[in-house]
Each structure stands twice: as C-alpha cells, then as structure tokens.
Write a protein that holds these residues in place. Sequence first.
Motif, short mmCIF file in Angstrom:
data_model
loop_
_atom_site.label_atom_id
_atom_site.label_comp_id
_atom_site.label_asym_id
_atom_site.label_seq_id
_atom_site.Cartn_x
_atom_site.Cartn_y
_atom_site.Cartn_z
N UNK A 5 0.83 -1.20 0.00
CA UNK A 5 0.00 0.00 0.00
C UNK A 5 0.87 1.26 0.00
N UNK A 6 1.92 1.29 0.81
CA UNK A 6 2.83 2.44 0.84
C UNK A 6 3.44 2.70 -0.53
N UNK A 7 3.81 1.63 -1.23
CA UNK A 7 4.36 1.77 -2.58
C UNK A 7 3.29 2.29 -3.53
N UNK A 8 2.08 1.80 -3.41
CA UNK A 8 0.97 2.29 -4.22
C UNK A 8 0.80 3.80 -4.02
N UNK A 9 0.82 4.25 -2.78
CA UNK A 9 0.68 5.68 -2.48
C UNK A 9 1.83 6.45 -3.13
N UNK A 10 3.04 5.94 -3.02
CA UNK A 10 4.19 6.61 -3.63
C UNK A 10 4.01 6.72 -5.15
N UNK A 11 3.65 5.62 -5.78
CA UNK A 11 3.50 5.61 -7.24
C UNK A 11 2.40 6.56 -7.69
N UNK B 177 0.84 9.13 -5.84
CA UNK B 177 0.93 10.51 -5.38
C UNK B 177 2.26 11.18 -5.74
N UNK B 178 3.36 10.50 -5.57
CA UNK B 178 4.66 11.11 -5.83
C UNK B 178 5.05 11.03 -7.31
N UNK B 179 4.78 9.89 -7.94
CA UNK B 179 5.10 9.75 -9.37
C UNK B 179 3.95 10.22 -10.25
N UNK B 180 2.77 10.38 -9.66
CA UNK B 180 1.62 10.84 -10.43
C UNK B 180 1.13 9.83 -11.46
N UNK B 181 1.38 8.57 -11.19
CA UNK B 181 1.00 7.53 -12.14
C UNK B 181 -0.33 6.90 -11.73
N UNK B 182 -1.14 6.56 -12.70
CA UNK B 182 -2.35 5.81 -12.41
C UNK B 182 -1.99 4.33 -12.35
N UNK B 183 -1.72 3.86 -11.15
CA UNK B 183 -1.32 2.46 -10.96
C UNK B 183 -2.50 1.54 -11.22
N UNK B 184 -2.20 0.35 -11.67
CA UNK B 184 -3.21 -0.66 -11.94
C UNK B 184 -3.20 -1.66 -10.81
N UNK B 185 -4.38 -1.97 -10.27
CA UNK B 185 -4.50 -2.94 -9.18
C UNK B 185 -5.35 -4.10 -9.67
N UNK B 186 -4.83 -5.31 -9.50
CA UNK B 186 -5.54 -6.53 -9.88
C UNK B 186 -5.63 -7.43 -8.67
N UNK B 187 -6.81 -7.92 -8.38
CA UNK B 187 -6.97 -8.89 -7.30
C UNK B 187 -6.76 -10.28 -7.89
#
Length: 192
Positions: A73-79, A81-91
């Motif tokens: 989750x911390x890495x997701x927040x970094x990607x 918020x800090x990198x401004x990337x729309x990260x993809x999440x797959x369950x």
Amino acid sequence: MLEKDYPHKDGIFVKELAFALDGVYSWLPRGYQHTFLIRDPKKIIPSYYKAAVGCGYQFDDWLPYSGGVKQLYDLFVYVTEMLGQEAIVIDAHDLCNNPRQMLQEYCKKAGLQFQEKMLKWEPYNNGHWHPIYSQGLSAESFKSKALQSSCFLPMSNTNVDMEGLPEYGVKQIKNAMPYYKLLYDKRIVLKT
C-alpha cells in the motif's frame, strides 16, 4: 538493466515484492507502468506459513509487518501521489476466476495488445529466472503450484483453515486487512 532499451519487445514484465524495497523507492526503475497484484491476507498468510514451515523457516523471521500488505500500500501511495501515475490494481481472485476478461482489461489500461497466448504457458517455464529463484528448497516449497501450472486456475471463495496458525500470523492478518481493503477498492472491476 531494467532501464535499457528493448527495441523489439512490446513489454517487459518484472515482479518484485514491495517489502523488498524497504521503502527505498529510488530503486524503482523509471519508465514502467506499475501494477499491484493483491490477494486476501486471510489466504496469503496461512499459505505463506505452510510454505515457510515446509522449508524449515521460522515464521516470524520471514514475514514482514502485515504480511507485506502495508508495504504494498505504501508503494501504491508513492507511485500514485509522488510519481503521479495511475497504478493498476488486480486482485488475484478476480484474475484467476476471469483471466481472459481481466487480462483484456489490464492490457487496455497498460497500453498492451491482448494475446491468447497470455492465457496458457508451458509448465516449469522458469529457465529465464535468476538462479536464486529457480533453485533450492524455496522454489519448490513456495512456488510449486505456480511452476506446475499451465494456465490460470479458478480460486475458491472458501476461507482458508487457520487452525494451527500461530498468534503471530493472526496478528499479521489483522494488521494487513485495512491496507488490503484500500487497495481492493482501487482494483480493476469488470463491467457486467
């Protein structure tokens, strides 16, 4: 190596555990679309415990806080918020139970062309792995089902039996669930 040009490749896939970064995000290679593969901690942690015990590892020595879900989750927040990337999440459950639709949607979001060959592969196709991951006890104990697989197999909705799971594991599940739920809410959801 990850930042060099690959002119004849449509995509380069790299898998890593978020807790392996230990919060040092400067180690992230530039130019990648970050994807977060999540799985219910009530399934991850008992499975991890079983594999760790099978290897003779001490369970509490090998599992980071929250089973690594907080670090993910911390890495997701970094990607995001800090990198401004729309990260993809797959369950993982969604992927295994609807592989074609999930991969089609993933490819669309990642800017890749979906191909039928993404749905099937040769068992024990790990010759390209770094030797530390393809040899030894941990490869067989932690990855045996994945190594033997040739396609995505449906996952059950039933809960994992937590009988025999030490208190440490139960605590890790409790710590992980809030972070998992935050990521779960961001996952790809197929339109019905």
